[in-house]
Design an enzyme around this catalytic site. Sequence first.
Site, PDB file in Angstrom:
ATOM      1  N   HIS A  20       0.840  -1.201   0.000  1.00 22.75           N
ATOM      2  CA  HIS A  20       0.000   0.000   0.000  1.00 22.75           C
ATOM      3  C   HIS A  20       0.873   1.249   0.000  1.00 22.75           C
ATOM      4  O   HIS A  20       0.637   2.185  -0.773  1.00 22.75           O
ATOM      5  CB  HIS A  20      -0.908   0.053   1.243  1.00 22.75           C
ATOM      6  CG  HIS A  20      -1.971  -0.977   1.280  1.00 22.75           C
ATOM      7  ND1 HIS A  20      -2.210  -1.741   2.408  1.00 22.75           N
ATOM      8  CD2 HIS A  20      -2.880  -1.373   0.361  1.00 22.75           C
ATOM      9  CE1 HIS A  20      -3.224  -2.563   2.176  1.00 22.75           C
ATOM     10  NE2 HIS A  20      -3.651  -2.365   0.939  1.00 22.75           N
ATOM     11  N   LYS A  44     -18.839  -4.624   7.257  1.00 19.72           N
ATOM     12  CA  LYS A  44     -17.595  -5.362   7.362  1.00 19.72           C
ATOM     13  C   LYS A  44     -16.818  -4.873   8.584  1.00 19.72           C
ATOM     14  O   LYS A  44     -16.516  -3.693   8.700  1.00 19.72           O
ATOM     15  CB  LYS A  44     -16.786  -5.098   6.088  1.00 19.72           C
ATOM     16  CG  LYS A  44     -15.657  -6.029   5.849  1.00 19.72           C
ATOM     17  CD  LYS A  44     -15.076  -5.747   4.475  1.00 19.72           C
ATOM     18  CE  LYS A  44     -13.854  -6.566   4.219  1.00 19.72           C
ATOM     19  NZ  LYS A  44     -13.213  -6.205   2.959  1.00 19.72           N
ATOM     20  N   ARG A  93      -1.813  -6.530  -8.119  1.00 21.61           N
ATOM     21  CA  ARG A  93      -0.856  -7.592  -7.820  1.00 21.61           C
ATOM     22  C   ARG A  93      -0.793  -8.619  -8.932  1.00 21.61           C
ATOM     23  O   ARG A  93       0.188  -9.341  -9.041  1.00 21.61           O
ATOM     24  CB  ARG A  93      -1.232  -8.271  -6.504  1.00 21.61           C
ATOM     25  CG  ARG A  93      -1.068  -7.348  -5.308  1.00 21.61           C
ATOM     26  CD  ARG A  93      -1.672  -7.931  -4.079  1.00 21.61           C
ATOM     27  NE  ARG A  93      -3.124  -8.013  -4.294  1.00 21.61           N
ATOM     28  CZ  ARG A  93      -4.000  -8.264  -3.352  1.00 21.61           C
ATOM     29  NH1 ARG A  93      -3.610  -8.468  -2.119  1.00 21.61           N
ATOM     30  NH2 ARG A  93      -5.292  -8.309  -3.615  1.00 21.61           N
ATOM     31  N   SER A 130      -3.408  -7.546   2.821  1.00 21.53           N
ATOM     32  CA  SER A 130      -3.720  -7.360   4.240  1.00 21.53           C
ATOM     33  C   SER A 130      -4.304  -8.632   4.841  1.00 21.53           C
ATOM     34  O   SER A 130      -3.962  -9.013   5.958  1.00 21.53           O
ATOM     35  CB  SER A 130      -4.713  -6.205   4.421  1.00 21.53           C
ATOM     36  OG  SER A 130      -4.131  -4.986   4.072  1.00 21.53           O
TER      37      SER A 130
END
Length: 160
Positions: A20, A44, A93, A130
Amino acid sequence: MPEVRRAVCPGSYDPPTVGHLDVITRAAALFAEVYVAILVNPRKEGLFAVEERVEMLTGITADLPGVRVESFRGLVVDYCRERGAQAMVKGLRGATDYDYELPMAHMNRHLSGVETLFLPGAPDQVYVSSSLVKEVARGGGDVTAFLPPSVHARLRERLA
C-alpha cells in the site's frame, strides 16, 4: 493558472502494508495532492477501527508531501468529486486484481468521468495482501517484511 492534479488511493487498509505504501508513494510522485481514502463499510468489521487505520496511514505517509488521509462513506466516485480528484490510483498484484478492478474502473468513469490508473505492484510484494498478512500473523508467522514498523508493532499488540 494550471489546475492542481489530485488523485485518490481508495482502500480498506486493514492493516496498511508496504505494498500500500509503495502505491501511495508512487502516486504522490505523480500528483500534487493524493487523498488516501479509507472506506467505512458498516457491513464489514475490520481488525482495526477506521480511526486506527487513519492514524497508522497518517504516520507512515507523514513524509510524503501532498498526501492526506481521510475516511469516507458511500461511493468513491462521490468522494473523488468532492475532493476535485481527476483520478483514482490502485495497485495491481496480478490478473485476478485486474479482472476485479477493470469493471469498477469502467463504471466509475461512466458515473463520474474519474479515470482509474493501475500501478503494478512491486515484484517482491505482489503476493502480499492485508488478509494474508493477518492470517499469517494470527498463526504466529513473521510478517515483519510486509508491514511498516509502526504498523507491525500495532498488529503484534492487537493479536497478543
